[in-house]
Design an enzyme around this catalytic site. Structure first.
Site, PDB file in Angstrom:
ATOM      1  N   LYS A  13       0.812  -1.222   0.000  1.00 36.95           N
ATOM      2  CA  LYS A  13       0.000   0.000   0.000  1.00 36.95           C
ATOM      3  C   LYS A  13       0.846   1.274   0.000  1.00 36.95           C
ATOM      4  CE  LYS A  13      -2.043  -0.792   3.636  1.00 36.95           C
ATOM      5  NZ  LYS A  13      -1.993  -0.339   4.925  1.00 36.95           N
ATOM      6  N   ARG A  88      -9.486   1.073   9.579  1.00 41.06           N
ATOM      7  CA  ARG A  88      -8.979  -0.237   9.964  1.00 41.06           C
ATOM      8  C   ARG A  88      -9.990  -1.049  10.761  1.00 41.06           C
ATOM      9  NH1 ARG A  88      -3.255   1.088   9.274  1.00 41.06           N
ATOM     10  NH2 ARG A  88      -2.014  -0.758   9.653  1.00 41.06           N
ATOM     11  N   ARG A 127      11.626  -6.208   4.769  1.00 36.95           N
ATOM     12  CA  ARG A 127      11.629  -4.793   5.141  1.00 36.95           C
ATOM     13  C   ARG A 127      12.206  -4.605   6.547  1.00 36.95           C
ATOM     14  NH1 ARG A 127       5.904  -1.987   5.341  1.00 36.95           N
ATOM     15  NH2 ARG A 127       5.857  -2.927   7.394  1.00 36.95           N
ATOM     16  N   ARG A 133      11.864  -1.195  11.563  1.00 35.39           N
ATOM     17  CA  ARG A 133      10.683  -0.613  12.201  1.00 35.39           C
ATOM     18  C   ARG A 133      10.349  -1.371  13.479  1.00 35.39           C
ATOM     19  NH1 ARG A 133       5.560   0.534   8.297  1.00 35.39           N
ATOM     20  NH2 ARG A 133       4.434  -0.521   9.961  1.00 35.39           N
ATOM     21  N   ARG A 144      -0.190  -7.779  13.979  1.00 36.02           N
ATOM     22  CA  ARG A 144      -0.754  -6.886  12.946  1.00 36.02           C
ATOM     23  C   ARG A 144      -1.592  -7.678  11.941  1.00 36.02           C
ATOM     24  NH1 ARG A 144       4.611  -4.636  11.241  1.00 36.02           N
ATOM     25  NH2 ARG A 144       3.605  -3.735   9.413  1.00 36.02           N
TER      26      ARG A 144
HETATM   27  P1  ADP Z   1       1.071  -1.515   8.207  1.00 34.28           P
HETATM   28  O1  ADP Z   1      -0.046  -1.292   7.238  1.00 34.28           O
HETATM   29  O2  ADP Z   1       2.308  -2.039   7.561  1.00 34.28           O
HETATM   30  O3  ADP Z   1       0.690  -2.336   9.399  1.00 34.28           O
HETATM   31  P2  ADP Z   1       0.965   1.319   9.056  1.00 34.28           P
HETATM   32  O4  ADP Z   1       2.142   2.215   8.879  1.00 34.28           O
HETATM   33  O5  ADP Z   1      -0.228   1.581   8.240  1.00 34.28           O
HETATM   34  O6  ADP Z   1       1.554  -0.139   8.800  1.00 34.28           O
HETATM   35  O7  ADP Z   1       0.519   1.306  10.604  1.00 34.28           O
HETATM   36  C1  ADP Z   1       1.430   1.066  11.639  1.00 34.28           C
HETATM   37  C2  ADP Z   1       0.696   1.045  12.984  1.00 34.28           C
HETATM   38  O8  ADP Z   1       0.115   2.327  13.241  1.00 34.28           O
HETATM   39  C3  ADP Z   1      -0.467   0.062  13.113  1.00 34.28           C
HETATM   40  O9  ADP Z   1      -0.050  -1.244  13.436  1.00 34.28           O
HETATM   41  C4  ADP Z   1      -1.276   0.711  14.258  1.00 34.28           C
HETATM   42  O10 ADP Z   1      -0.677   0.468  15.515  1.00 34.28           O
HETATM   43  C5  ADP Z   1      -1.120   2.196  13.942  1.00 34.28           C
HETATM   44  N1  ADP Z   1      -2.219   2.669  13.053  1.00 34.28           N
HETATM   45  C6  ADP Z   1      -2.107   3.128  11.790  1.00 34.28           C
HETATM   46  N2  ADP Z   1      -3.302   3.431  11.279  1.00 34.28           N
HETATM   47  C7  ADP Z   1      -4.211   3.165  12.242  1.00 34.28           C
HETATM   48  C8  ADP Z   1      -5.623   3.239  12.327  1.00 34.28           C
HETATM   49  N3  ADP Z   1      -6.369   3.651  11.300  1.00 34.28           N
HETATM   50  N4  ADP Z   1      -6.220   2.881  13.510  1.00 34.28           N
HETATM   51  C9  ADP Z   1      -5.502   2.464  14.555  1.00 34.28           C
HETATM   52  N5  ADP Z   1      -4.169   2.349  14.535  1.00 34.28           N
HETATM   53  C10 ADP Z   1      -3.517   2.685  13.399  1.00 34.28           C
END
Ligand code: ADP
Length: 192
Positions: A13, A88, A127, A133, A144
């Protein structure tokens, strides 16, 4: 163009959103990036979010909505946006509908990047080595993916049921997937 990009962690994404942003000339709004910026700045919100993120769990809906409202209050979103990482869960999907409804700017497409789970795990492991990260540790990755299945997959079903979902195959080279997304969001108008 107003786009919502959906897909599991590791689905590509973020990478595709960066390309789409250049192509469509609209801002890329990544809730993960917004949260990581708060963590890096050491803000109150960042301190609250840090541990939750490192565990691979979801940060509270209230924090996310506040951050999103703030971001959408900026003028650059008037020409469109690529939203990445939100919604989410179903509550966030409702909140997004309400927010975009108030702004009179409903999204044009919700695009899901679809990838088999083995590939997600492999990509994230790659990654993790490159970027380090905090939430790419094996435990956090497992969490996740679990959160994705339990909370985010229902959002995809919801959009599908409402005829708002476009599914794109996320397996292939970056260029191939990018081309597929562009095809999926090209307005299809049959003449005659
Ligand atoms: P990925 O899609 O690889 O898991 P992101 O960078 O989108 O990574 O998100 C990293 C973290 O940030 C998530 O695991 C969560 O803890 C937090 N996060 C991001 N977006 C949201 C959201 N919409 N609601 C709740 N937590 C979020």
């Amino acid at each position: 163009m107003r786009l919502v990009l959906l897909g599991a962690p590791g689905s590509g994404k973020g990478t595709q959103a960066t390309r789409l942003k250049e192509h469509l000339q609209v801002p890329h709004i990544s809730t993960g990036d917004l949260l990581r910026a708060e963590v890096a700045a050491g803000s109150k919100l960042g301190l609250e979010a840090k541990e939750v993120m490192a565990r691979g769990e979801l940060v509270s809906d209230a924090i996310l909505l506040g951050m999103l409202e703030d971001r959408f209050s900026r003028d650059d979103t008037r020409n469109g946006f690529i939203l990445d990482g939100y919604p989410r869960n179903l509550a966030q999907a409702d909140a997004l509908d309400a927010l975009l409804g108030r702004l009179k700017a409903p999204f044009d497409f919700a695009v899901q990047l679809e990838c088999p789970t083995e590939m997600l795990v492999e990509r994230i492991a790659g990654r993790a080595k490159a970027e380090g990260r905090a939430d790419d540790s094996p435990d956090a990755v497992r969490k996740r993916l679990e959160v994705y299945t339990a909370s985010t997959a229902p959002v995809i079903d919801y959009y599908r049921q409402h005829g708002q979902l476009t599914v794109v195959d996320g397996v292939g080279s970056l260029d191939e997937v990018f081309t597929r997304i562009l095809e999926a969001i090209a307005p299809v108008k049959e003449v005659g």
